[in-house]
Design an enzyme around this catalytic site. Structure first.
Site, mmCIF file in Angstrom:
data_model
loop_
_atom_site.group_PDB
_atom_site.id
_atom_site.type_symbol
_atom_site.label_atom_id
_atom_site.label_comp_id
_atom_site.label_asym_id
_atom_site.label_seq_id
_atom_site.Cartn_x
_atom_site.Cartn_y
_atom_site.Cartn_z
ATOM 1 N N SER A 197 0.804 -1.224 0.000
ATOM 2 C CA SER A 197 0.000 0.000 0.000
ATOM 3 C C SER A 197 0.839 1.277 0.000
ATOM 4 C CB SER A 197 -0.939 0.009 1.206
ATOM 5 O OG SER A 197 -0.203 0.024 2.415
ATOM 6 N N LYS A 219 -5.751 3.665 9.357
ATOM 7 C CA LYS A 219 -4.885 4.590 8.624
ATOM 8 C C LYS A 219 -5.399 6.026 8.718
ATOM 9 C CE LYS A 219 -3.101 1.143 5.359
ATOM 10 N NZ LYS A 219 -2.941 0.734 3.959
#
Length: 832
Positions: free
Chosen positions: A737, A780
């Site tokens: 990611s 996140k």
């Protein structure tokens, strides 16, 4: 021959006459004056010494060899002049002699003659023939008394020796007789032989006698205890056998009396017929065994486990949805998904209970109805299918898995579920479990065998439908003893656990009514077959407003009561709690927040005691109040622990900020890159995993292919070296990611243009520039908020997950969705 030149004890004050004798070295033997000792002489040096003595005056000097030495070697320098009383030369040239000790002496010099050793000795000074004084007489009597006690304990001293010691009138004779009789090491006897001072010698002998008597006393005490224990066991056995005979004469069946309680306990539990047959069989075996045999203890323990386990005991479930919702809301803030799943389970349980009651009523009506020509008569009828008998159905317990960062309340949520359902709660920690037998148990043939953790927990629960929490299931391990995760496959399968078999019980046990809840920080380490059996419910981290609400509703009241300030008026301002969240904690859960709040309250408790709070029974006089504000925090907690050092306030070339998911929650992932002339080398540092290194190479390859669309400030990329670094190199990092983050950092370096400040990003980059969706979205986003980011770039494929986030989180940060790297670069840079 090597000889010692020093003697222990005091030496003579006059110079005695010297005599010369053959040396007779003895192994582990010490001769004393006034004693006789038979000796076999089988070694050459000894035989030569005997021959020499027989040719002259029948006397020689006997000294003990030092430990570990063989002839001819070193002897002790002190010994005894002995006379040969009898001797017999055997056919093999060895001797059997009886030696009589005459006086003690020490070696002055050695005169070796081939293999024969002649020694010149000097007599040791001994006590005079004068009558001993009062002190010496008292000491002699004490030694005689102690020796008599020693002889009684030892049982090895003949009567002549005992009488000789009792009649000894001189110190020298008494000392020699006692030293010869006591069983001590040769080294100790040599030491006693070499002591010249008579009083000191008697005191040393007395010390040894007292020590030996004390040892004998302890041995006798231990032997007595063991004997008494054995006698009691034998007595109990005899009485038990006599009682059996008496009951047999009276016509009573004593076996039924002995095991009646155990049989009654098992039958009261009403287990299945298979379990009853097994229990009766083992009980029949137990009756045939002696009560004190090891196998009888094993069988009795096995039957007691069967009697203690719940087989048909249920706890009444709460089917009031409103009450269950209220209990769940009281214990935990938010957590809508797990709460909804529990409410769904209660709703289904309520409907199935209603259907069961309806089917039972239908069955009763069918049984009571008169049979007619048109109605079937083959048993109870199923109203949904008249051809089949009606069957009552049960609610299978779901297998839930709460996954989330530490400190988010997964374990306590399991307790709340049990309270909401009105069920018993049991917990088993699986962290570090590496033996399959801890789940399934050991065979009962092993010494100390026990059932596994599952059956043990069911006995503690006392019902067959508890809420069963398997904590830290992702921390399971395995080794040569088996894989506990494989053993859990049967436990956590609703289609199989109705007949779970423990190795100890060797009987099927029904776990289908149990509500299993597992907890984990990560799913990566859980084997897929086990993961496939569980319903995954994510417990994400908390935002700042959520932590504020949790602290006000749960943490602060809890810590106030636990620290003895329940009657005081303690409060935290909202600003103070937010400040603690921002600068003293950096987590997705609330565990560190709870510790910091507890730290504050303990400091306040100290202040309260110093002010007199709690010193009087009058509440009015002992009232204490305190409101903790932002200005009090540094005094209570010290300096700030977290200052967002990883985020630069100004824009910098080659720096971009990614977002990462970890088992402890989300984290900010700064990426730095530089360029310099070289040969096209690509350097990657920061303790990165293989997947992340591949993402960096993909990012550089994509930028090479797209260089015509951007204003690179390098003439030839092939002659430019790049170095990418991710700070905090001690922490391992991996995952795809960070692809867009790595590309943004490299593009900033290539164009020498900094990216905009306050922007974080996440997304997997492909070679064609597409940005793929990511996981762990909420963690996140919370990491970005904690680190002061204003905007986040997310993949377009995460739009649905963003819509599922709560309104508070979505209002806390701005999100831009991008589908390609070009779209992301357009938002990050103003002129590239």
């Amino acid at each position: 021959m090597r000889l010692l030149s020093s003697l222990k004890g005091k030496s003579s004050t006059h110079k005695p006459s010297l005599e010369e004798f053959p040396l007779l070295p003895l192994r582990e033997l010490v001769l004393f004056p006034h004693t006789l000792l038979p000796v076999f002489i089988t070694y050459k040096a000894g035989m030569l010494a005997i021959d020499e003595a027989l040719r002259h005056d029948m006397r020689l000097f006997a000294a003990c060899l030092k430990p570990g030495d063989t002839v001819p070697v070193e002897t002790y320098p002190v010994g005894t002049v002995v006379r040969i009383v009898q001797h017999l030369k055997l056919p093999d040239t060895t001797f059997r002699v009886i030696l009589q000790g005459e006086y003690r002496a020490s070696i002055v010099s050695a005169l070796p003659q081939n293999e024969l050793f002649m020694v010149r000795v000097s007599p040791l000074a001994t006590a005079s023939n004068e009558a001993p004084n009062l002190e010496t007489t008292a000491l002699m009597r004490t030694v005689q008394k102690s020796f008599a006690q020693y002889a009684e304990f030892s049982k090895r001293i003949n009567t002549d020796t005992i009488l000789a010691v009792e009649k000894a009138e001189s110190v020298e004779r008494l000392s020699n007789l006692v030293c010869h009789a006591i069983l001590i090491k040769a080294e100790q006897k040599v030491e006693l032989l070499g002591i010249a001072d008579p009083t000191y010698r008697l005191e040393s002998i007395l010390e040894i006698l007292e020590l030996e008597n004390e040892i004998f006393g302890i041995q006798k005490n231990i032997s007595g205890k063991v004997k008494n224990r054995m006698e009691k066991t034998q007595r109990d056995y005899i009485l038990h056998e006599q009682l059996k005979e008496i009951n047999r004469e009276l016509g009573k069946n004593d076996d039924d009396d002995d095991f009646a309680d155990l049989v009654q306990d098992i039958e009261e539990k009403a287990p299945q017929e298979e379990i009853l047959l097994k229990a009766r069989k083992e009980l029949s075996r137990l009756k045939k065994l002696q009560p004190f045999s090891p196998e009888a203890g094993v069988l009795r323990g096995y039957l007691e486990w069967i009697a203690d386990l719940p087989w048909n005991e249920y706890s009444n479930d709460v089917v009031d949805l409103a009450q269950a919702e209220r209990i769940l809301d009281e214990d935990h803030f938010d957590m809508q998904k797990p709460k909804e799943r529990i409410i769904e389970f209660i709703a289904v349980h309520k409907l199935i209970s209603w259907e069961n009651a309806h089917l039972a009523a239908t069955n009763r009506d069918s049984i009571n109805a008169e049979p007619t020509d048109s109605a079937p008569t083959n048993g109870d009828l199923n109203p949904l299918n008249p051809a089949q008998p009606a069957q009552l159905t049960g609610v299978k317990g779901p297998i839930l898995c709460f996954v989330g960062p530490p400190g988010t309340g997964k374990t306590s949520l399991g307790q709340s579920v049990a309270r909401a359902l009105g069920r018993r709660f049991v917990r088993v920690s699986l962290g570090g479990v590496r033996d399959e037998a801890e789940i399934r148990g050991h065979r009962k043939t092993y010494v100390g065998a026990l059932p596994g953790k599952i059956i043990q927990a069911m006995r503690r629960a006392e019902t067959i439908n508890p809420v069963f929490l398997l904590d830290e299931i992702d921390k399971l391990s395995h080794d040569v003893r088996g894989d506990p995760a494989s053993a859990l496959l049967e436990v956590l399968d609703p289609e199989q656990n109705a007949a779970f078999t423990d190795h100890y019980l060797e009987l099927p046990y029904d776990l289908s009514k149990v509500l299993f809840i597992t907890t984990a920080n990560s799913l990566h380490s859980i084997p897929y077959p086990l993961l496939d059996r569980m319903e995954i419910i994510e417990i994400p981290g908390y935002g700042e407003n959520e932590k504020l609400a949790i602290a006000k509703q749960f943490l602060v009241p809890k810590e106030i009561n636990e620290n003895g300030l329940g009657n005081a008026h303690i409060a935290f301002t909202d600003a103070a709690i937010r400040e603690i969240v921002r600068h003293w904690t950096m987590e997705s859960g609330v565990r560190s927040l709870e510790r910091e709040i507890a730290h504050c309250i303990r400091r306040v408790a100290r202040e309260a005691v110093n002010s007199g709070y709690g010193n009087t029974q009058d509440k009015a006089l002992s009232a204490f109040s305190k409101t903790i504000d932002v200005n009090d925090l540094e005094k209570l907690l010290g300096r700030r622990k977290f200052k967002k050092d990883l985020v630069f306030k100004e824009a910098r070339i080659g720096v971009s900020y990614g977002l990462a998911w970890t088992e402890t929650g989300g984290a900010l992932l700064p990426v730095e890159s530089i360029r310099f002339e070289g040969n096209g080398e690509f350097i990657i540092t920061g303790n990165l995993g293989d997947v992340m290194k591949e993402s960096a190479r993909i990012a550089l390859s994509y930028l090479r292919s797209a260089q015509n669309r951007y204003h690179f400030t390098v003439d030839d990329i092939n002659k430019t070296n790049f170095h990418i670094h991710v700070p905090e190199g001690a922490i391992p990092k991996d995952g795809p990611s960070a692809g867009i983050t790595l590309a943004a950092s490299l593009l900033s370096t290539l164009c020498q243009v900094p990216s905009k400040t306050g922007i974080a990003m996440t997304g997997e980059l492909t070679l064609t520039g597409r940005i793929l969706p990511i996981g762990g979205l909420k963690e996140k986003l919370l990491a970005a908020i904690r680190n002061g980011m204003e905007r986040v770039l997310l993949p377009l494929g995460n739009t649905d997950q963003w819509a599922e986030q709560d309104e508070e989180l979505r209002s806390s940060i701005t999100v831009d969705f991008v589908e390609t790297a070009d779209e992301a670069f357009a938002l990050l840079f103003t002129d590239i």
